[in-house]
Design a protein around this motif. Structure first.
Motif, short mmCIF file in Angstrom:
data_model
loop_
_atom_site.label_atom_id
_atom_site.label_comp_id
_atom_site.label_asym_id
_atom_site.label_seq_id
_atom_site.Cartn_x
_atom_site.Cartn_y
_atom_site.Cartn_z
N UNK A 245 -2.97 3.46 4.37
CA UNK A 245 -2.36 2.85 4.35
C UNK A 245 -0.59 1.99 3.88
N UNK A 246 -0.30 1.77 4.78
CA UNK A 246 1.19 1.44 5.23
C UNK A 246 1.24 0.43 5.22
N UNK A 247 0.61 -0.89 6.06
CA UNK A 247 0.55 -2.06 5.90
C UNK A 247 1.45 -2.40 4.73
N UNK A 248 2.04 -3.75 4.50
CA UNK A 248 2.35 -4.59 3.39
C UNK A 248 1.29 -6.11 3.35
N UNK A 249 0.93 -6.18 2.46
CA UNK A 249 0.57 -7.75 1.91
C UNK A 249 1.44 -8.36 2.37
N UNK A 250 0.02 -9.81 2.07
CA UNK A 250 0.97 -10.99 2.58
C UNK A 250 1.73 -11.39 1.88
N UNK B 52 -5.33 -0.30 8.92
CA UNK B 52 -4.63 0.16 7.76
C UNK B 52 -5.52 -1.20 6.82
N UNK B 53 -6.20 -0.26 5.40
CA UNK B 53 -6.63 -0.86 4.69
C UNK B 53 -5.58 -2.18 4.52
N UNK B 54 -4.88 -1.98 4.06
CA UNK B 54 -4.22 -3.29 3.56
C UNK B 54 -4.17 -4.62 4.96
#
Length: 299
Positions: A21-26, A111-113
């Motif tokens: 899960x490579x995305x970043x949280x907002x 991704x999950x994030x």
């Protein structure tokens, strides 16, 4: 648009989320900016446009369908190969009064994030849509004709402005019909105003039965009605006018009251404003009234 009509949420499968899960949280600033823009309007159509534009800044979004709210509110150019995520809109109702759902189309799986971020933004959007629908219901109470249940003059003016804006932004035509009842004055004179009211209610009912979901009917004032129609050609407009005229002429009650209708129509042209469009339809109606009534003419 090439949207799939199958409601399928691929996130329900175990292998949906990528292994990493490579995305970043907002960030807090991104959320603040998002909320600020979402809260900038209670106009449902504009709200959908703002939301789609904002989502493009966060995800590989190829399309967004809010067709439960309005069949025209489909944004982007999603393909059948897109990943579809369908999420209910809590507190929001469809055109049929059922719970509404938003359909998101992505070029690649989330991704999950990213899924968590989408759900966070979706929840904020849904709350504003629910507020917009509540505001619209209150607003409609002031734009409805009490007698017939159709939109009133104020409702017509506002709907025509909205329709013009849509036509100018999306280069999609529409049409206006102005309808005047023939011999209505004699009903009031011979049978009284209560019977005249019954005639108006009956005509309104005939219009609602004949028009399609995407069309709108209004009591403009007195015995005059207006219809905004999803018609782009003279042939389509003539067919719509014929359906209305036939419905009224075949009513045994209206025949007994000796009431028919005259109709004037106009199709939106580039450069039209509300006055130009209405004046063309009204001029066509005037010619019909002068030439013997119970007919249709387009300007």
């Amino acid at each position: 648009m090439d949207f799939s009509t199958t409601i399928y949420d691929s996130t329900q499968h175990d292998n949906f989320y990528p292994p990493a899960s490579t995305g970043q949280a907002l960030s807090a600033s991104e959320i603040t900016s998002f909320i600020s823009e979402i809260l900038s309007t209670l106009e449902l159509e504009k709200l959908g446009e703002i939301y789609f534009r904002q989502l493009n800044g966060f995800f590989s979004l190829t399309g967004l369908s809010l067709s439960d709210l309005d069949t025209r509110w489909v944004y982007g150019n999603a393909k059948l190969s897109s990943t579809l995520v369908a999420i209910p809109l809590p507190g929001v109702t469809s055109q049929e009064g059922k719970p509404a759902t938003a359909h998101y189309y992505f070029a690649v799986p989330l991704s999950l994030s990213e899924r968590n971020a989408l759900e966070q933004l979706h929840e904020l959007f849904a709350k504003q849509v629910a507020q917009a629908q509540s505001f619209l219901r209150l607003h409609q109470m002031t734009t409805k004709d009490v007698l017939t249940g159709l939109g009133n003059r104020s409702g017509f003016d506002q709907a025509l402005i909205r329709q013009l804006g849509w036509a100018q932004r999306h280069e999609e035509g529409f049409s206006l019909l102005v309808i005047d009842l023939d011999n209505f004055k004699s009903v009031n004179d011979s049978h009284g105003h209560r019977e005249g009211d019954n005639v108006l209610v009956h005509v309104a009912s005939q219009l609602q039965q004949v028009l399609r979901d995407e069309d709108e009917a209004f009591r403009f004032g007195g015995d005059e009605f207006c219809c905004l129609l999803d018609c782009q050609t003279q042939f389509q407009l003539e067919c719509a006018a014929s359906r209305i005229q036939l419905s009224i002429n075949q009513s045994s009650y209206l025949r007994r009251m000796n009431v028919s209708c005259s109709l004037g129509g106009a199709i939106y042209r580039e450069g039209d404003d509300t006055g130009k469009l209405f004046d063309r339809a009204d001029a066509a109606l005037y010619k019909v009234k002068q030439s013997g009534k119970n007919n249709y003419l387009a300007a």
